[in-house]
Write a protein that holds these residues in place. Structure first.
Motif, PDB file in Angstrom:
ATOM      1  N   SER A 197       3.403 105.045  15.682  1.00 49.39           N
ATOM      2  CA  SER A 197       2.608 104.293  16.652  1.00 49.39           C
ATOM      3  C   SER A 197       2.074 105.202  17.754  1.00 49.39           C
ATOM      4  O   SER A 197       0.945 105.018  18.232  1.00 49.39           O
ATOM      5  CB  SER A 197       3.454 103.170  17.267  1.00 49.39           C
ATOM      6  OG  SER A 197       3.820 102.217  16.290  1.00 49.39           O
ATOM      7  N   SER A 230       9.068 104.625  13.240  1.00 49.54           N
ATOM      8  CA  SER A 230       7.854 103.837  13.444  1.00 49.54           C
ATOM      9  C   SER A 230       7.264 104.058  14.828  1.00 49.54           C
ATOM     10  O   SER A 230       6.041 103.991  15.014  1.00 49.54           O
ATOM     11  CB  SER A 230       8.149 102.348  13.231  1.00 49.54           C
ATOM     12  OG  SER A 230       8.499 102.098  11.881  1.00 49.54           O
ATOM     13  N   PRO A 254       0.673  99.549   7.710  1.00 51.33           N
ATOM     14  CA  PRO A 254       1.611  99.132   8.754  1.00 51.33           C
ATOM     15  C   PRO A 254       2.915  98.599   8.206  1.00 51.33           C
ATOM     16  O   PRO A 254       2.997  98.102   7.079  1.00 51.33           O
ATOM     17  CB  PRO A 254       0.838  98.020   9.484  1.00 51.33           C
ATOM     18  CG  PRO A 254      -0.014  97.421   8.409  1.00 51.33           C
ATOM     19  CD  PRO A 254      -0.420  98.576   7.522  1.00 51.33           C
ATOM     20  N   GLN A 255       3.946  98.677   9.037  1.00 54.61           N
ATOM     21  CA  GLN A 255       5.257  98.164   8.652  1.00 54.61           C
ATOM     22  C   GLN A 255       5.257  96.637   8.616  1.00 54.61           C
ATOM     23  O   GLN A 255       5.966  96.033   7.813  1.00 54.61           O
ATOM     24  CB  GLN A 255       6.318  98.652   9.638  1.00 54.61           C
ATOM     25  CG  GLN A 255       7.734  98.252   9.260  1.00 54.61           C
ATOM     26  CD  GLN A 255       8.762  98.816  10.212  1.00 54.61           C
ATOM     27  OE1 GLN A 255       8.459  99.134  11.355  1.00 54.61           O
ATOM     28  NE2 GLN A 255       9.985  98.964   9.744  1.00 54.61           N
ATOM     29  N   SER A 256       4.462  96.007   9.466  1.00 54.21           N
ATOM     30  CA  SER A 256       4.379  94.551   9.525  1.00 54.21           C
ATOM     31  C   SER A 256       2.956  94.127   9.189  1.00 54.21           C
ATOM     32  O   SER A 256       2.141  93.888  10.089  1.00 54.21           O
ATOM     33  CB  SER A 256       4.773  94.040  10.917  1.00 54.21           C
ATOM     34  OG  SER A 256       6.077  94.454  11.249  1.00 54.21           O
ATOM     35  N   PRO A 257       2.617  94.041   7.899  1.00 55.52           N
ATOM     36  CA  PRO A 257       1.221  93.794   7.514  1.00 55.52           C
ATOM     37  C   PRO A 257       0.669  92.476   8.024  1.00 55.52           C
ATOM     38  O   PRO A 257      -0.523  92.366   8.315  1.00 55.52           O
ATOM     39  CB  PRO A 257       1.263  93.826   5.981  1.00 55.52           C
ATOM     40  CG  PRO A 257       2.686  93.567   5.624  1.00 55.52           C
ATOM     41  CD  PRO A 257       3.491  94.171   6.723  1.00 55.52           C
ATOM     42  N   ASP A 295       3.792 103.432   6.800  1.00 57.30           N
ATOM     43  CA  ASP A 295       5.034 103.032   7.454  1.00 57.30           C
ATOM     44  C   ASP A 295       5.717 101.953   6.622  1.00 57.30           C
ATOM     45  O   ASP A 295       5.318 100.791   6.645  1.00 57.30           O
ATOM     46  CB  ASP A 295       4.719 102.517   8.860  1.00 57.30           C
ATOM     47  CG  ASP A 295       5.976 102.308   9.708  1.00 57.30           C
ATOM     48  OD1 ASP A 295       7.079 102.549   9.182  1.00 57.30           O
ATOM     49  OD2 ASP A 295       5.846 101.917  10.880  1.00 57.30           O
ATOM     50  N   ARG A 332      -8.883 105.873  14.271  1.00 59.17           N
ATOM     51  CA  ARG A 332      -8.217 104.852  13.468  1.00 59.17           C
ATOM     52  C   ARG A 332      -9.117 104.387  12.322  1.00 59.17           C
ATOM     53  O   ARG A 332     -10.256 103.984  12.539  1.00 59.17           O
ATOM     54  CB  ARG A 332      -7.839 103.657  14.333  1.00 59.17           C
ATOM     55  CG  ARG A 332      -6.852 103.976  15.431  1.00 59.17           C
ATOM     56  CD  ARG A 332      -6.397 102.710  16.130  1.00 59.17           C
ATOM     57  NE  ARG A 332      -5.750 103.019  17.393  1.00 59.17           N
ATOM     58  CZ  ARG A 332      -6.149 102.553  18.581  1.00 59.17           C
ATOM     59  NH1 ARG A 332      -7.189 101.730  18.651  1.00 59.17           N
ATOM     60  NH2 ARG A 332      -5.507 102.897  19.681  1.00 59.17           N
ATOM     61  N   HIS A 344      -1.352  92.685  11.045  1.00 62.13           N
ATOM     62  CA  HIS A 344      -2.586  93.457  10.962  1.00 62.13           C
ATOM     63  C   HIS A 344      -3.653  92.757  10.131  1.00 62.13           C
ATOM     64  O   HIS A 344      -4.774  93.246  10.041  1.00 62.13           O
ATOM     65  CB  HIS A 344      -2.300  94.843  10.377  1.00 62.13           C
ATOM     66  CG  HIS A 344      -1.564  95.745  11.316  1.00 62.13           C
ATOM     67  ND1 HIS A 344      -2.157  96.790  11.983  1.00 62.13           N
ATOM     68  CD2 HIS A 344      -0.266  95.750  11.711  1.00 62.13           C
ATOM     69  CE1 HIS A 344      -1.273  97.402  12.732  1.00 62.13           C
ATOM     70  NE2 HIS A 344      -0.110  96.795  12.583  1.00 62.13           N
ATOM     71  N   LEU A 356      -3.728 103.741   8.330  1.00 64.49           N
ATOM     72  CA  LEU A 356      -2.373 103.240   8.564  1.00 64.49           C
ATOM     73  C   LEU A 356      -2.030 102.124   7.590  1.00 64.49           C
ATOM     74  O   LEU A 356      -2.762 101.144   7.472  1.00 64.49           O
ATOM     75  CB  LEU A 356      -2.250 102.703   9.996  1.00 64.49           C
ATOM     76  CG  LEU A 356      -0.934 101.971  10.334  1.00 64.49           C
ATOM     77  CD1 LEU A 356       0.250 102.941  10.283  1.00 64.49           C
ATOM     78  CD2 LEU A 356      -1.020 101.279  11.694  1.00 64.49           C
TER      79      LEU A 356
END
Length: 337
Positions: free
Chosen positions: A71, A67, A121-124, A202, A113, A127, A119
């Motif tokens: 990033s 990750s 993301p791993q931690s939605p 991710d 972006r 976001h 992306l």
């Protein structure tokens, strides 16, 4: 064919892949400065090429740097991070490439972006805007990335939700009203809207049951099949086996093997002992865990980082193996078949 000829053939393939790559990464390293003068070598000299229409799965245990690498590509690292190397993103319409590691924040925010790099993301939850519904966030993203008229935004947002298997009945809910799996699907829908040429996913299947995992990765695969590139970062080897063209294995911040997916998951298997151990730990295989624990990234050994856990280790492993012919190992495994 001699070993020297094999190496030359692999170098020729790599050169051709780099020439047509959507993303070309060379010697990407990330180091975090900590209090007391300590440092953490989170990513070390990572390199790979990712072409149009291709999915590369980046796999490895938690904390290995996957990750952090993603990033770094999007300029989303904290202020105590130092990066080096290059990450060239192909320019639109054959224009000049952008070095993602050297680009300033203005360039990344306005032109990269969401537009050229999407992306998942791993931690939605981090976001998603907590005070806006999923529908409003999707429609705003449609407006920003595609310029779609107000009348068409609702339909475009609903189509994006459907692609990500996000239920239409939940579109008017706020992020805190969503389960982890629903939040993950909402973030996936947002990432798909711009049809970015490169998609970084991710851990996109976190919190999903098996049917939704398959549906989600199949949609990501379709994104690549339309001529785009997909970097899939995942612990889910079954998901990687389902859609990946190649597999890159990361251990203690370093990519130790890159292999075609058909060979990696097939009878021949990977050649690095760690990569083989990952597969052997699966329930439908040997179900044998890799003994020991990965090293701390703040105290990496001088030699092969996997040596303390490796059944094939010798004194030679006190020196760090070079990454040659898509492999970094002094004692590579022979193909199983």
């Amino acid at each position: 064919m001699t070993a020297e000829n094999v190496l030359r053939a692999l170098e020729a393939v790599s050169a051709g892949r780099a020439e047509d790559a959507v993303l070309s990464v060379r010697d990407l390293s990330v180091r975090f400065r900590l209090r007391g003068g300590r440092t953490v070598e989170a990513v070390s000299a990572a390199g790979f090429d990712l072409g149009a229409g291709e999915c590369l799965a980046l796999v490895g245990e938690s904390g290995c740097g996957k990750s952090v690498l993603a990033s770094a590509l999007l300029g989303l690292l904290p202020g105590n991070a130092e990066t080096s190397g290059t990450a060239l993103l192909a320019g639109p319409g054959g224009g000049d490439a952008t070095d993602l590691l050297a680009a300033d924040e203005k360039t990344l925010a306005r032109t990269v972006r969401g537009r050229r790099v999407g992306l998942v993301p791993q931690s939605p939850a981090a976001h998603l805007t907590p005070v806006r519904t999923v529908r409003s966030q999707l429609e705003e993203t449609v407006r920003a990335l595609t310029g779609t008229s107000r009348r068409a935004r609702r339909k475009a947002a609903e189509e994006a939700a459907e692609r990500a298997a996000f239920p239409a009945g939940h579109l008017d809910r706020y992020p805190h009203e969503l389960s982890g799996g629903l939040a993950q699907r909402a973030a996936t829908a947002l990432a798909l809207i711009g049809d970015a040429r490169l998609l970084l996913a991710d851990e996109p299947t976190t919190g999903l049951d098996r049917d939704l995992v398959d549906r989600t990765v199949d949609e990501l695969r379709r994104h690549a099949d339309d001529g785009r590139a997909l970097l899939l970062i995942t612990h889910d080897l079954a998901a990687a086996a389902r859609i990946a063209d190649r597999v890159a294995v990361m251990y203690a911040g370093r990519i130790v093997e890159i292999a075609p997916a058909h060979r990696f998951f097939g009878p021949a298997g990977p050649r690095h002992p760690y990569a083989r151990g990952l597969l052997d730990a699966l329930p439908d295989r040997a179900f044998t865990p890799i003994p020991g624990m990965p090293p701390e990234l703040s105290a990496l050994p001088e030699g092969c980082a996997f040596a303390p856990r490796c059944p094939l280790a010798t004194e030679l492993c006190s020196t760090r193996p070079e990454f040659t012919a898509s492999l970094a190992c002094h004692h590579p495994e022979h193909p199983r078949a």
